[in-house]
Design an enzyme around this catalytic site. Sequence first.
Site: not given
Ligand code: NAD
Length: 497
Positions: A149, A173, A176, A226, A281, A382
């Site tokens: 997000f 994808k 959401e 994450s 991140c 985090e």
């Molecule tokens: P998230 O892991 O909750 O979601 C990321 C994606 O995975 C979304 O599209 C979501 O719909 C999907 N997702 C969520 N739960 C899932 C599941 N159980 N099974 C399959 N798919 C699932 O992350 P977020 O809250 O949207 O974003 C924040 C996180 O992203 C933080 O941990 C941040 O550090 C990380 N991030 C990392 C970088 C990097 O370059 N390393 C960059 C931006 C964000």
Amino acid sequence: MKTIHHFVNGKRFSGESKRVSKVFNPATGEQSAEVKLATTKDVNDAVENAKKAFDSWANKPPLQRARVMFKFKELIEKNADELTKIIVSEHGKVYEDAKGSLTRGLEVVEYACGIPQMLKGEFTENVGSNVDSWSIRQPIGVCAGITPFNFPAMVPMWMFPMAIACGNTFVLKPSEKDPSCSIRLAELLKDAGLPDGVLNIVNGDKEAVDALINNKDVAAISFVGSTPIAKYIYENCAKNEKRVQALGGAKNHCVVMPDCDLEQAVNGLMGAAYGSAGERCMAQSVAVAVGGIGDKLVSSLAKKVEALKVGHGMDKQSEMGPLVTKEHLAKVKSYVDLGVKEGAKLVVDGRNYKIQGYENGYFIGGCLFDHVSKDMRIYKEEIFGPVLSVVRAKNFDEALKLVNDHEFGNGVSIFTRDGDSGRTFSNKAKIGMIGINIPIPVPMAFHSFGGWKRSLFGDQHMHGPEGVRFYTKLKTITSRWPSGLRSDPEFVMPTMK
Ligand code: NAD
């Protein structure tokens, strides 16, 4: 209520799903839309369209693909204000920050405009007598991206411009929580001349993600989010024989040496810890005060954290907007409660921050902890909010050990005037992206972005030269023409003569 659909084969696609998720404006707490959550069949339909579009797109000369990227760049620039406002309305970050993140995405499009140069292969004349050999990189097929997000424009743009310029088709994808920006980008790319089916957007949650992982026509998956989900994606893509890069979470440290320009370090930390409400991140969430600099650092930081201007992202005065959702706000506040329980000193407490007129928004003020230790959960985990923890270290070696012992390895910075400290640090830190007197060392589009340790599963970083490698396969051709030396059957391992 506005419904956000999918975008498949160049047009709006509703799919069969009846499930939806709510999209909110984080500054007001009001629901602004509902977004469709794709079923497995909806995802498979999108992949099928991408598969159909692949051959013709892959066979287009790279120069023609680059021309679409040039036009796309122009359209992003023309529509930057609209795209930025979409980011602010669904993510909450302040306008100039949102615009900056769009620009960082645009830079990847600019890099992708140079794809004919990057796809040039290698050629050796006469690897053997009258035998020539050359290596080329070819597109891999239907690629998919799953994005978080926190950067609704930039992170998708780390992926699809590179994949498409390399000749692949793509299914994205997005999160959401803030899906509208991706749909608008896909419309602009269609206006730029991209053939239908080359870029498709499916909105959804775990069901959509699993459908992408299980679809045998998806050749590669790029993930950013994450760490637990990144690991899940990595393991399951490997199981299903897909190429995968899965970027995860972070806990970025900023090492503040006693010889540094303190004002520069404090200003750097303020932007890096509290910009985008810490939902980056590459946010710095740990300041390591080395030697005797701790008290001065904390008192300078405290004054600035208390003076932070928190407000609506469209308010020009705001330096920091709200968090993305009510649930995330509750999670960040609970980490601050935990830090107090764990015995850290809460120097600035932003938990009860309220803004007149936006009482239902997901706002929190900046929070600052001192005397955080490495066994506390607020240090290890985090938080992804505007919470900065100050840890004290006796000397450089102790600071470096903290950085290297942490499970995450995304970014790190050191503030120092000493070249030896800076160089030794960049050489010894087990981290993917390092800043020396630079608070947020995000590599430019023509380098590549990625962390080490549990911040990235897979081999290749995103965009830049690594992006070209990830989205292409190497093929090496060796050829001899009949006018060359004729040979009898050979039953030993061929060696060139
Ligand atoms: P998230 O892991 O909750 O979601 C990321 C994606 O995975 C979304 O599209 C979501 O719909 C999907 N997702 C969520 N739960 C899932 C599941 N159980 N099974 C399959 N798919 C699932 O992350 P977020 O809250 O949207 O974003 C924040 C996180 O992203 C933080 O941990 C941040 O550090 C990380 N991030 C990392 C970088 C990097 O370059 N390393 C960059 C931006 C964000």
